[in-house]
Design a protein around this motif. Structure first.
Motif, mmCIF file in Angstrom:
data_model
loop_
_atom_site.group_PDB
_atom_site.id
_atom_site.type_symbol
_atom_site.label_atom_id
_atom_site.label_comp_id
_atom_site.label_asym_id
_atom_site.label_seq_id
_atom_site.Cartn_x
_atom_site.Cartn_y
_atom_site.Cartn_z
ATOM 1 N N SER A 267 0.844 -1.166 0.000
ATOM 2 C CA SER A 267 0.000 0.000 0.000
ATOM 3 C C SER A 267 0.895 1.236 0.000
ATOM 4 O O SER A 267 1.676 1.446 0.911
ATOM 5 C CB SER A 267 -0.889 -0.082 1.244
ATOM 6 N N ALA A 268 0.792 2.008 -1.080
ATOM 7 C CA ALA A 268 1.614 3.221 -1.167
ATOM 8 C C ALA A 268 1.207 4.146 -0.033
ATOM 9 O O ALA A 268 0.027 4.343 0.225
ATOM 10 C CB ALA A 268 1.411 3.894 -2.514
ATOM 11 N N MET A 270 0.020 7.015 2.097
ATOM 12 C CA MET A 270 -0.750 8.245 1.906
ATOM 13 C C MET A 270 -0.446 9.172 3.076
ATOM 14 O O MET A 270 -0.581 8.757 4.227
ATOM 15 C CB MET A 270 -2.248 7.954 1.947
ATOM 16 N N VAL A 284 2.348 10.605 -4.022
ATOM 17 C CA VAL A 284 2.086 9.239 -3.605
ATOM 18 C C VAL A 284 2.781 8.314 -4.587
ATOM 19 O O VAL A 284 2.727 8.522 -5.793
ATOM 20 C CB VAL A 284 0.576 8.983 -3.607
ATOM 21 N N LEU A 286 2.435 5.821 -6.362
ATOM 22 C CA LEU A 286 1.536 4.848 -6.988
ATOM 23 C C LEU A 286 2.241 4.023 -8.055
ATOM 24 O O LEU A 286 1.985 2.835 -8.188
ATOM 25 C CB LEU A 286 0.340 5.574 -7.601
ATOM 26 N N GLU A 289 4.283 1.337 -6.379
ATOM 27 C CA GLU A 289 3.391 0.269 -5.916
ATOM 28 C C GLU A 289 2.987 -0.631 -7.080
ATOM 29 O O GLU A 289 2.981 -1.860 -6.982
ATOM 30 C CB GLU A 289 2.149 0.924 -5.295
ATOM 31 N N ARG A 422 -4.232 6.051 -16.741
ATOM 32 C CA ARG A 422 -4.507 6.872 -15.591
ATOM 33 C C ARG A 422 -4.288 8.354 -15.852
ATOM 34 O O ARG A 422 -3.358 8.762 -16.533
ATOM 35 C CB ARG A 422 -3.599 6.421 -14.445
ATOM 36 N N ILE B 243 -10.550 7.122 -2.025
ATOM 37 C CA ILE B 243 -9.312 7.788 -1.593
ATOM 38 C C ILE B 243 -8.962 8.812 -2.668
ATOM 39 O O ILE B 243 -8.701 8.458 -3.808
ATOM 40 C CB ILE B 243 -8.170 6.782 -1.424
ATOM 41 N N ALA B 245 -6.450 10.745 -3.282
ATOM 42 C CA ALA B 245 -5.126 10.765 -3.904
ATOM 43 C C ALA B 245 -4.997 9.729 -5.013
ATOM 44 O O ALA B 245 -4.092 9.795 -5.832
ATOM 45 C CB ALA B 245 -4.051 10.535 -2.854
ATOM 46 N N ARG B 246 -5.928 8.757 -5.029
ATOM 47 C CA ARG B 246 -5.847 7.708 -6.046
ATOM 48 C C ARG B 246 -6.899 7.873 -7.141
ATOM 49 O O ARG B 246 -7.075 6.972 -7.964
ATOM 50 C CB ARG B 246 -6.060 6.341 -5.387
ATOM 51 N N TYR B 247 -7.610 8.972 -7.127
ATOM 52 C CA TYR B 247 -8.744 9.175 -8.027
ATOM 53 C C TYR B 247 -8.410 8.771 -9.465
ATOM 54 O O TYR B 247 -7.463 9.281 -10.063
ATOM 55 C CB TYR B 247 -9.160 10.648 -7.977
ATOM 56 N N ASN B 248 -9.173 7.842 -9.997
ATOM 57 C CA ASN B 248 -8.849 7.267 -11.308
ATOM 58 C C ASN B 248 -10.111 6.763 -11.981
ATOM 59 O O ASN B 248 -10.363 5.566 -12.062
ATOM 60 C CB ASN B 248 -7.856 6.119 -11.093
ATOM 61 N N GLU B 250 -11.005 6.573 -15.005
ATOM 62 C CA GLU B 250 -10.835 5.763 -16.215
ATOM 63 C C GLU B 250 -10.855 4.279 -15.860
ATOM 64 O O GLU B 250 -11.445 3.459 -16.563
ATOM 65 C CB GLU B 250 -9.512 6.100 -16.908
ATOM 66 N N LEU B 251 -10.195 3.967 -14.768
ATOM 67 C CA LEU B 251 -10.118 2.568 -14.360
ATOM 68 C C LEU B 251 -11.492 2.052 -13.946
ATOM 69 O O LEU B 251 -11.893 0.947 -14.288
ATOM 70 C CB LEU B 251 -9.118 2.428 -13.204
#
Lengths: 483, 288
Positions: A267-268, A270, A284, A286, A289, A422, B243, B245-248, B250-251
């Motif tokens: 888990s990266a 946060m 982060v 990511l 990871e 992404r 979360i 910071a991980r907003y994605n 497209e996925l």
């Protein structure tokens, strides 16, 4: 406090737990009881960040007596606290399950009063679920470090999967950031779980075995409920402490080997606290990871050994090509491979061909010659694979220089000019950015060329080379960084 | 079977040159079309559902009546020549909405029945992945299998006032008959209905066994008050999982196609505005 607020607080507090898998155990449905489990698992929704939601992932309580620096629920953090009663949690799980929202329950907890008290609360909730509601769906429970062995045994028989968080990739980091948790309190329950699972599987095998003689045989008594049939997993935080990819991957390989883990999650980190012991950056990791997970997949599904992927001289994974492509580039003497004759294990090592693609090739080539058209129809990524294969003796990547540099440039080229995937990666190379650069090990002075396969004598046959690579793997099963 | 025996049993007509076989849309209908082709010694250009039929130039059409026993004979033939796994692939491929599905299945059956190609019992026909006859069938099958998985994932039940659990779905293949076993086993303590809005088919489980009902109009009583509350809980739970910071997105769109997202309670308009707020940098998850 009403249920809605509680759920919000306790789901929010649990969202940094990585595991949300519902796979690994297969329990058939039973008339009059709710639920079953599928060995492949099932995802019922996906969060805006694309992670799957398969289980109702909540904490029993976010009250915690510990003060771990990296955690949102540390006692020094000023957040709203809440707790479910066991009955509330069991009812909520059932209501969600009946609407096909979830595959089961993932229950973790902050440590309230003591590890044993917390575990007892969890056990109460799970007993209500399993015995009062007759629930046969999936349950994943976290073991609180420091819980007594008797309680862990009880817990394991109510769950499909249990996990103990490793938290951080080394003992020193743990001592620094989570001073109340010791190595012993984490590894000891892992060992106990491994032994209980093995013992359970053994008695089950004995019970299943048909007697071959007519003499009376003593039947082995079977415990009613299996102990964690979906095995155990663990997770650790990446990027909060200075460990290298080399250390992390070796640790996870040792966990797979010696503790029979089903999964090791990364888990990266946060940034959730202002503690000066932690890196204060918004970037982060990511992508790091992601590369670690790619390496993890190679070890679990492609039969790579950890020392083929990474070595001490180059302790970070390449950022611009994935670990499998990197291995191929470092071992160009084993390529190109002939599609119509190469063994399955070698096909799996061709970039662009995965386990399924490799198996399909082996099935299809018995009756048909496979060329570009057929390979594309089989669904392999021909665009990548073409540089590493020959079809009926003809090199498929014609027009390309077969050197490390030339192929590296091809494989590192971003898909669709960087406009694929992404949104964080939407900044094209060369474009100015107002924000921090994401983590890049190269900038930290690490070399970029990657590990070499150990020299094998007469490595012309790929099978010989692979076997040589495996035999040189670490035989010692200690968790080197942890002991 | 000898030609004379077939003639004695089944009325044979003058063979047609450019013919399309029409059926009622069921698996039995499709298998009966294949049976008919053997009886009439014709090679149909098209085998389609009656409602999907678009005549080609100079093409005649022929409606084939469904007959359970004939369909059963075709099934036994496929299983004898190619194994039950191959018949499973046929069942899935036949559920595909693609108008070519009928002809693809027909070609596959011809292939496994052919003495020159299909007789080698040591060989599993389904391993001939590079053979166009087989790969076309498997491509159709795979699409239906994916749609089945989507149905298992994204069907959402709500509790009605008459005690029945009800779900709507809009798959692009006729998958309700294929997933009923899964849901009937898992939710065997609750009577439920899954209604397919695209194919107008409802799978009905009464607490003992399931059956299919074809119906264009369906009247649903209102939901219980409790049900709306649980749904709101679920939405709140979903919202707090994100979360930032991980907003994605497209996925997520890769995993939940837009056509299915519309029917998910956690993905309806309310959530979408909230999600937009996240991308705009506002706080998230504290609203209903």
């Amino acid at each position: 406090m009403d249920l809605m607020t509680k759920l919000e607080i306790l789901a929010d507090a649990a969202k940094y737990d990585v595991a949300c898998t519902s796979s690994g155990s297969s329990r058939a449905a039973q008339k009059g009881k709710l639920g079953n489990t599928l060995s492949s698992g099932l995802c019922h929704s996906f969060t805006p960040d694309g992670r799957c939601v398969s289980l109702l992932k909540v904490l029993m309580t976010n009250v915690c007596i510990y003060d771990c620096a990296y955690c949102v629920n540390r006692c020094s953090n000023e957040v709203k606290r809440a707790a479910f009663t066991p009955q509330e949690l069991a009812d909520l799980t059932i209501e969600f399950y009946r609407r096909n929202y979830i595959e089961g329950l993932f229950i973790s907890s902050g440590v309230i009063k003591s590890p044993d008290y917390t575990t007892e609360l969890i056990i109460n909730a799970l007993e209500l679920l399993r015995h009062q509601h007759g629930f046969r769906g999936y349950i994943h429970a976290k073991v609180v470090p420091g819980a007594s062995p008797e309680l862990i045994d009880q817990l394991g028989r109510l769950c499909d999967r249990v996990s103990v968080n490793l938290e951080l990739p080394s003992r020193d980091s743990l001592a620094l950031l989570a001073p109340e948790k010791s190595r012993q309190r984490i590894v000891q329950p892992m060992r106990q779980i491994r032994d209980s699972i093995a013992e359970d599987a053994e008695t089950r095998a004995l019970v299943r075995r048909k007697p071959t003689t007519y003499q009376h045989q003593v039947r082995v008594a079977r415990k009613h409920e299996a102990f964690a049939p979906a095995g155990q997993s663990t997770q650790m935080i990446i990027g909060a402490t200075p460990e290298s990819d080399f250390q992390i991957l070796n640790l996870s390989a040792a966990l797979y080997r010696s503790l029979n883990m089903k999964r090791v999650f990364f888990s990266a980190y946060m940034p959730v606290s202002q503690d000066e012991r932690l890196p204060q950056t918004d970037a982060v990791q990511l992508n790091r990871e992601h590369r670690l997970y790619q390496a993890d997949w190679l070890m679990r599904f492609y039969q790579y050994q950890v020392e083929e992927l990474i070595d001490e001289a180059h302790p970070f994974l390449e950022t611009d090509v994935d670990p499998k492509a990197n291995w191929a580039l470092n071992n160009l003497d084993l390529f190109p491979v002939e599609i119509s004759t190469a063994p399955l294990e070698m096909l799996m090592r061709v970039p662009g061909i995965g386990p399924k693609g490799a198996r399909d090739i082996v099935r299809a080539r018995r009756t048909h010659a496979l060329r570009e058209h057929e390979l594309r129809k089989l669904g392999i990524a021909f665009k990548r694979a073409r540089y590493f294969i020959t079809c009926n003796g003809q090199y498929a990547g014609s027009g390309i220089e077969f050197t490390r540099e030339s192929l590296h440039a091809r494989l590192a080229a971003p898909i669709n000019g960087g406009r694929h995937g992404r949104r964080a990666d939407r900044v094209l190379p060369g474009q100015l950015s107002l924000f921090d650069q994401p983590f890049d090990p190269k900038l930290e002075g690490n070399q970029t060329s990657a590990p070499k396969l150990p020299e094998a004598s007469g490595a012309t046959d790929p099978r010989v080379a692979l076997r040589a690579a495996r035999s040189s793997s670490i035989g010692d099963e200690v968790l080197a960084l942890w002991s | 079977m000898e030609l004379a025996a077939i003639e004695g049993k089944f009325a044979q007509r003058e063979p047609l040159q450019h013919v399309a076989y029409l059926h009622d849309g069921s698996l039995e209908g499709l298998l009966c079309c294949i049976f008919e082709a053997y009886v009439q010694r014709e090679v149909p250009e098209d085998i389609v559902r009656e409602r999907d039929y678009q005549p080609r130039f100079e093409q005649s059409s022929f409606f084939v009546q469904s007959d359970f026993n004939r369909a059963l004979r075709v099934r036994r033939g496929i299983e004898r020549e190619a194994g039950s796994q191959a018949f499973g692939a046929v069942v899935r491929a036949a559920a595909n909405d693609d108008p070519c599905a009928g002809v693809v299945v027909y070609r596959f059956v011809r292939y496994v029945m052919d003495k020159r190609t299909g007789r080698d019992k040591r060989r599993n026909v389904l391993n001939d992945l590079a053979n166009p006859v087989v790969s076309d069938l498997l491509a159709l099958e795979r699409r239906v299998a994916n749609e089945e998985e989507k149905a298992r994932q994204f069907v959402r039940f709500s509790h009605l006032e008459n005690g029945v659990w009800f779900a709507r779905c809009c798959p692009n293949a006729n998958v309700v008959p294929l997933v009923m076993n899964h849901f009937a086993a898992r939710f065997n303590i609750q009577p439920f209905i899954i209604y397919d809005e695209n194919h107008h088919v409802a799978g009905v489980y009464d607490g003992e066994d399931w059956s299919l009902v074809a119906d264009d109009v369906i009247n649903v009583p209102s939901r219980t008050a409790d049900d709306a509350f649980i749904e709101k809980l679920w939405q709140r739970f979903y919202d707090s999982l994100s979360i930032e910071a991980r907003y994605n997105p497209e996925l997520r769109r890769h995993f939940i196609p837009a056509r299915l997202a519309r029917s998910l309670p956690e993905m309806e308009e309310r959530s979408r505005t909230a999600l937009k707020a996240v991308s705009d940098g506002e706080s998230f998850g504290r609203r209903i």
